[in-house]
Design a protein around this motif. Structure first.
Motif, PDB file in Angstrom:
ATOM      1  N   LEU A  91       0.824  -1.198   0.000  1.00 35.51           N
ATOM      2  CA  LEU A  91       0.000   0.000   0.000  1.00 35.51           C
ATOM      3  C   LEU A  91       0.867   1.261   0.000  1.00 35.51           C
ATOM      4  N   ASN A  92       1.941   1.244   0.757  1.00 34.71           N
ATOM      5  CA  ASN A  92       2.840   2.402   0.790  1.00 34.71           C
ATOM      6  C   ASN A  92       3.471   2.649  -0.578  1.00 34.71           C
ATOM      7  N   HIS A  93       3.987   1.610  -1.206  1.00 34.93           N
ATOM      8  CA  HIS A  93       4.634   1.766  -2.517  1.00 34.93           C
ATOM      9  C   HIS A  93       3.619   2.158  -3.593  1.00 34.93           C
ATOM     10  N   LEU A  94       2.466   1.512  -3.596  1.00 35.55           N
ATOM     11  CA  LEU A  94       1.457   1.835  -4.601  1.00 35.55           C
ATOM     12  C   LEU A  94       0.915   3.249  -4.415  1.00 35.55           C
ATOM     13  N   SER A  95       0.780   3.680  -3.174  1.00 36.35           N
ATOM     14  CA  SER A  95       0.320   5.050  -2.911  1.00 36.35           C
ATOM     15  C   SER A  95       1.344   6.071  -3.372  1.00 36.35           C
ATOM     16  N   THR A  96       2.624   5.765  -3.195  1.00 34.30           N
ATOM     17  CA  THR A  96       3.679   6.654  -3.694  1.00 34.30           C
ATOM     18  C   THR A  96       3.581   6.772  -5.208  1.00 34.30           C
ATOM     19  N   PHE A  97       3.380   5.653  -5.867  1.00 34.03           N
ATOM     20  CA  PHE A  97       3.214   5.665  -7.331  1.00 34.03           C
ATOM     21  C   PHE A  97       1.999   6.505  -7.721  1.00 34.03           C
ATOM     22  N   ALA A  98       0.913   6.370  -6.956  1.00 30.30           N
ATOM     23  CA  ALA A  98      -0.334   7.063  -7.292  1.00 30.30           C
ATOM     24  C   ALA A  98      -0.231   8.576  -7.146  1.00 30.30           C
ATOM     25  N   THR A  99       0.743   9.058  -6.376  1.00 27.00           N
ATOM     26  CA  THR A  99       0.912  10.510  -6.295  1.00 27.00           C
ATOM     27  C   THR A  99       1.305  11.078  -7.648  1.00 27.00           C
ATOM     28  N   GLU A 100       1.929  10.275  -8.479  1.00 25.99           N
ATOM     29  CA  GLU A 100       2.357  10.688  -9.817  1.00 25.99           C
ATOM     30  C   GLU A 100       1.401  10.220 -10.909  1.00 25.99           C
ATOM     31  N   ASP A 101       0.747   9.097 -10.704  1.00 27.10           N
ATOM     32  CA  ASP A 101      -0.029   8.461 -11.761  1.00 27.10           C
ATOM     33  C   ASP A 101      -1.361   7.972 -11.199  1.00 27.10           C
ATOM     34  N   GLN A 102      -2.460   8.634 -11.563  1.00 23.76           N
ATOM     35  CA  GLN A 102      -3.798   8.264 -11.086  1.00 23.76           C
ATOM     36  C   GLN A 102      -4.516   7.383 -12.115  1.00 23.76           C
ATOM     37  N   SER A 103      -3.788   6.482 -12.724  1.00 24.50           N
ATOM     38  CA  SER A 103      -4.337   5.625 -13.767  1.00 24.50           C
ATOM     39  C   SER A 103      -5.255   4.551 -13.180  1.00 24.50           C
ATOM     40  N   PHE A 104      -5.942   3.869 -14.081  1.00 23.10           N
ATOM     41  CA  PHE A 104      -6.759   2.719 -13.698  1.00 23.10           C
ATOM     42  C   PHE A 104      -5.910   1.734 -12.895  1.00 23.10           C
ATOM     43  N   SER A 105      -4.720   1.418 -13.406  1.00 24.66           N
ATOM     44  CA  SER A 105      -3.869   0.416 -12.747  1.00 24.66           C
ATOM     45  C   SER A 105      -3.508   0.808 -11.327  1.00 24.66           C
TER      46      SER A 105
END
Length: 188
Positions: free
Chosen positions: A31-45
């Protein structure tokens, strides 16, 4: 499952590490890593996999929010509203939250997107059988049809579901017999 993105490579690495952590059962790290990614990319994935991390961690409300965000029809059509898997997963989460009517709609949407999706067919049939509103018209007939459609896709499960199908057919026959044999009373 490598995620390609126009995002900075370090963010893509966060996505890949997040997926790896999730696969290895390290849900909080995922969850921590995916949330970090989501700060840059709000894609479907990113929304889908954050939802999956929430779901696996038992945080069903968070999973529902993220799946709805992933499936938002306003999102560019990279995958989102047509993802049968995401609609099915949303139905499972909604069922966990006690929202059976919403879950039924999500399973239906999954099947509109992919008619031969066995998991969604099974989830629809079980949800109809166990959680459909009692006042739903032709509830038992819909449930029986859903089980038969599932078994057409997964005949190996027939033995396990035969008793349920037999009980539903008997219930439908009994209801039909009552309708046809009900005496009519004429006024005196």
């Amino acid at each position: 499952a490598k995620r390609f993105s126009a995002s900075h490579p370090s963010f893509v690495l966060e996505f890949n590490i997040g997926r790896l952590c999730l696969d290895r059962g390290r849900v909080v790290d995922a969850l921590n890593h995916l949330s970090t990614f989501a700060t840059e990319d709000q894609s479907f994935s990113s929304c889908y996999w954050i939802a999956e991390a929430y779901r696996v961690n038992g945080k069903h409300q968070g999973a529902e929010v993220m799946l709805k965000r992933a499936l938002d029809e306003r999102r560019p059509l990279e995958k989102s509203p047509r993802s049968a898997s995401a609609w099915n997963r949303l139905g499972v989460v909604q069922l966990k939250l006690g929202n059976a009517v919403e879950a039924l709609a999500s399973f239906d949407q999954a099947l509109q997107n992919q008619k031969d999706f066995a998991a969604a067919r099974r989830n629809l049939a079980i949800t109809l059988h166990q959680h459909a509103p009692l006042d739903m018209p032709d509830r038992d007939a819909h449930t029986l049809r859903a089980f038969k459609e599932y078994l057409a896709l997964e005949p190996a499960d027939a033995a396990a579901l035969q008793q349920v199908a037999d009980e539903l057919e008997a219930k439908i026959r009994l209801a039909s017999a009552r309708t046809f044999s009900a005496p009519t009373h004429s006024p005196p």
